[in-house]
Design an enzyme around this catalytic site. Structure first.
Site, PDB file in Angstrom:
ATOM      1  N   ASP A 158      -9.261  16.592 -15.360  1.00  0.00           N
ATOM      2  CA  ASP A 158      -9.411  15.160 -15.766  1.00  0.00           C
ATOM      3  C   ASP A 158      -9.239  14.865 -17.056  1.00  0.00           C
ATOM      4  O   ASP A 158      -9.974  15.296 -18.015  1.00  0.00           O
ATOM      5  CB  ASP A 158     -10.722  14.676 -15.317  1.00  0.00           C
ATOM      6  CG  ASP A 158     -11.224  13.304 -15.533  1.00  0.00           C
ATOM      7  OD1 ASP A 158     -10.637  12.687 -16.172  1.00  0.00           O
ATOM      8  OD2 ASP A 158     -12.232  12.820 -14.882  1.00  0.00           O
ATOM      9  N   TYR A 172     -17.593  14.365 -14.640  1.00  0.00           N
ATOM     10  CA  TYR A 172     -18.220  12.894 -14.563  1.00  0.00           C
ATOM     11  C   TYR A 172     -19.222  12.957 -13.315  1.00  0.00           C
ATOM     12  O   TYR A 172     -18.897  13.580 -12.304  1.00  0.00           O
ATOM     13  CB  TYR A 172     -16.968  12.017 -14.431  1.00  0.00           C
ATOM     14  CG  TYR A 172     -17.204  10.700 -14.079  1.00  0.00           C
ATOM     15  CD1 TYR A 172     -17.587   9.767 -15.181  1.00  0.00           C
ATOM     16  CD2 TYR A 172     -17.132   9.859 -13.120  1.00  0.00           C
ATOM     17  CE1 TYR A 172     -17.856   8.420 -15.103  1.00  0.00           C
ATOM     18  CE2 TYR A 172     -17.315   8.581 -12.774  1.00  0.00           C
ATOM     19  CZ  TYR A 172     -17.788   7.864 -13.932  1.00  0.00           C
ATOM     20  OH  TYR A 172     -17.907   6.485 -13.581  1.00  0.00           O
ATOM     21  N   ARG A 187       0.939  -1.159  -0.022  1.00  0.00           N
ATOM     22  CA  ARG A 187       0.051  -0.364  -0.027  1.00  0.00           C
ATOM     23  C   ARG A 187       0.832   1.360   0.038  1.00  0.00           C
ATOM     24  O   ARG A 187       0.343   2.186  -0.375  1.00  0.00           O
ATOM     25  CB  ARG A 187      -1.063  -0.076   0.948  1.00  0.00           C
ATOM     26  CG  ARG A 187      -1.727   1.248   1.157  1.00  0.00           C
ATOM     27  CD  ARG A 187      -3.275   1.035   1.854  1.00  0.00           C
ATOM     28  NE  ARG A 187      -3.074   0.359   3.123  1.00  0.00           N
ATOM     29  CZ  ARG A 187      -2.459   1.005   4.443  1.00  0.00           C
ATOM     30  NH1 ARG A 187      -2.005   1.955   4.370  1.00  0.00           N
ATOM     31  NH2 ARG A 187      -2.431   0.234   5.528  1.00  0.00           N
ATOM     32  N   LYS A 233     -10.220   3.477 -18.908  1.00  0.00           N
ATOM     33  CA  LYS A 233     -10.589   3.878 -20.283  1.00  0.00           C
ATOM     34  C   LYS A 233      -9.467   3.270 -21.208  1.00  0.00           C
ATOM     35  O   LYS A 233      -8.795   2.455 -21.258  1.00  0.00           O
ATOM     36  CB  LYS A 233     -11.264   4.985 -20.216  1.00  0.00           C
ATOM     37  CG  LYS A 233     -12.282   5.361 -18.920  1.00  0.00           C
ATOM     38  CD  LYS A 233     -13.075   4.488 -18.929  1.00  0.00           C
ATOM     39  CE  LYS A 233     -14.254   5.000 -17.615  1.00  0.00           C
ATOM     40  NZ  LYS A 233     -14.525   6.263 -16.981  1.00  0.00           N
TER      41      LYS A 233
HETATM   42  C1  LIG Z   1     -15.048   6.636 -15.899  1.00  0.00           C
HETATM   43  C2  LIG Z   1     -14.582   8.183 -15.525  1.00  0.00           C
HETATM   44  C3  LIG Z   1     -13.994   8.565 -14.224  1.00  0.00           C
HETATM   45  C4  LIG Z   1     -13.966   7.499 -12.910  1.00  0.00           C
HETATM   46  O1  LIG Z   1     -12.992   6.465 -13.233  1.00  0.00           O
HETATM   47  P1  LIG Z   1     -13.433   4.784 -12.429  1.00  0.00           P
HETATM   48  O2  LIG Z   1     -12.323   4.310 -12.934  1.00  0.00           O
HETATM   49  O3  LIG Z   1     -14.775   4.427 -13.077  1.00  0.00           O
HETATM   50  O4  LIG Z   1     -13.492   5.130 -11.076  1.00  0.00           O
HETATM   51  C5  LIG Z   1     -13.744   9.771 -14.070  1.00  0.00           C
HETATM   52  N1  LIG Z   1     -13.637  10.520 -15.080  1.00  0.00           N
HETATM   53  C6  LIG Z   1     -13.903  10.334 -16.373  1.00  0.00           C
HETATM   54  C7  LIG Z   1     -14.047  11.418 -17.390  1.00  0.00           C
HETATM   55  C8  LIG Z   1     -14.341   9.080 -16.367  1.00  0.00           C
HETATM   56  O5  LIG Z   1     -15.053   8.729 -17.701  1.00  0.00           O
END
Ligand SMILES: *Cc1c(COP(=O)(O)O)cnc(C)c1O
Length: 414
Positions: free
Chosen positions: A186, A114, A61, A211
């Site tokens: 992000d 998001y 961790r 993603k």
């Molecule tokens: C999917 C997503 C998140 C969250 O990510 P997780 O891996 O599902 O926790 C945050 N921001 C954007 C733009 C996303 O598409």
């Protein structure tokens, strides 16, 4: 032994970036350190490790060689000093934001982010005494007016889900820095291959590695990059203590996924342009009332086409559109598809399609959805890596079937 990466192209960093753990057998692929803890030679050594007087691992961790390699590789790709890996994208967003906030602080956030980031800021942060102002960040005057003396952080996403509206990172970062606040971007929809927010002044860049970065639909994970001291703070306060750290196995899979990121992004983007051209045909035929994709509505978004030129290398591969026939047309279209998968998420090899009104945004009332511009006929498509012709063939048969059934219905009701 850290390899020099200065001058390397992103394509090369995606494969060779990060300090690979030493393998006694000379394995090509760095071994996976699937271990919870690390053995000390002596109490003296254990003490030295805890005191930070000797480099080395203690407990996964707090740090793990496989996870560290990924952290370095993503930092090199983003052009940032350091990286930290989290269990999920939301783990990365939460650990990043909370590392810099305390009761009484204020956050300026884009109103198009998001859904879970919105929920985190709007519900949890407020419960702990952090106030948040949500603004339309494509409107710089509105953004400027939202700042207060206690604004610590600014958070944005561009292109923003689900309408793919663009935000000027350089302009917002200037506002943030005038107020001595950090800007967090992000960058999930773009990846460092298409947009590097650090070059436009972002202090911290977060990702859902679930993603495109992993890209194979088999991991949920998050990453953040930034200046070394900021990343240290995130790693050794919030991330470590809240426990949203990444498992070594997930890191190993993402290291594998990253190797093909540059070629995947190129294909994703080419496919998306072909699909956009097909959807424009459907728009001309009257089946789609509006198409959302960076650069397509140039007349009303000249500022956007500038940003597409200066800030991004390509428009990405997520497309949204409004079906003229509303809820019924959108759901019928999606139920008619065969190869394209009906699923949330994006950035996978498989093309994925979803209907926000009945899925991601179904908890909202129809009025709240309308206020957010999420119509009942809105569809979001993540264009995958299949052959563009096959993606279009599947879409075309679904549109044709919808058109035929609409005509039949019209005949029947006459
Ligand atoms: C999917 C997503 C998140 C969250 O990510 P997780 O891996 O599902 O926790 C945050 N921001 C954007 C733009 C996303 O598409």
């Amino acid at each position: 032994m850290h390899k020099p990466t200065a001058g390397w192209h992103a394509d090369t960093i995606a494969i060779h970036g990060g300090d690979a753990p030493q393998d006694p057998h000379g394995a090509l692929v760095a071994p996976l350190y699937q271990t919870s803890t690390f053995v000390f030679d002596s109490t003296h050594q254990g003490g030295q490790r805890f005191a930070g007087e000797e480099a080395g691992y203690i407990y996964s961790r707090l740090g793990n060689p496989t996870v560290n390699q990924l952290e370095q590789r993503i930092a090199e790709l983003e052009g940032m000093q350091a990286g930290a890996a989290a269990a999920t994208g939301m783990g990365a967003v939460a650990a990043t934001m909370m590392a810099f906030l305390q009761q009484g602080d204020h956050v300026v956030a884009s109103d198009a982010i998001y859904g879970c980031s919105f929920a985190l800021f709007d519900h949890l942060f407020r419960r702990f005494g952090v106030d948040v102002s949500f603004v339309d960040m494509s409107d710089l005057e509105q953004t400027k007016a939202a700042f207060r003396d206690n604004t610590q952080l600014v958070f944005l996403e561009t292109p923003a889900n689900p309408h793919l509206k663009l935000v000027d990172i350089a302009a917002v970062s200037k506002l943030a820095h005038q107020h001595k606040a950090r800007l967090v971007v992000d960058n999930t929809f773009m990846t460092p291959l298409l947009q590097r927010p650090g070059e436009f002044g972002a202090d911290l860049v977060v990702h859902s590695a679930t993603k495109y970065l992993n890209g194979h639909g088999d991991v949920v994970a998050g990453l953040v990059t930034g200046r070394s001291e900021d990343i240290e703070l995130i790693k050794f306060t919030t991330l470590k203590d809240m426990g949203a750290t990444m498992s070594p196995h997930d890191a190993w899979l993402i290291l594998r996924g990253l190797k093909t990121l540059p070629v995947r992004m190129q294909r994703h983007c080419e496919n998306a342009l072909a699909v956009v051209a097909f959807l424009q045909e459907m728009q001309q035929a009257g089946m789609i009332s509006r198409l959302y994709f960076p650069g397509v509505n140039q007349d009303e978004q000249s500022h956007e086409s500038d940003l597409l030129q200066t800030q991004m290398k390509a428009a990405g591969a997520v497309i949204a559109f409004d079906m003229t026939g509303g809820f019924r047309a959108a759901t019928r279209l999606l139920d008619q598809l065969s190869m394209i998968k009906l699923a949330v998420s994006l950035g996978d090899a498989e093309s994925l399609i979803q209907h926000p009104a009945s899925m991601t945004h179904s908890p909202l009332t129809p009025e709240a959805r309308a206020a957010a511009g999420i119509g009942d006929g809105l569809v979001r498509l993540s264009v995958g890596l299949e052959h563009a012709d096959d993606i279009i063939t599947d879409l075309r048969q679904a549109f044709t079937s919808l058109k035929n059934s609409a005509e039949n219905t019209a005949v029947n009701t006459d």
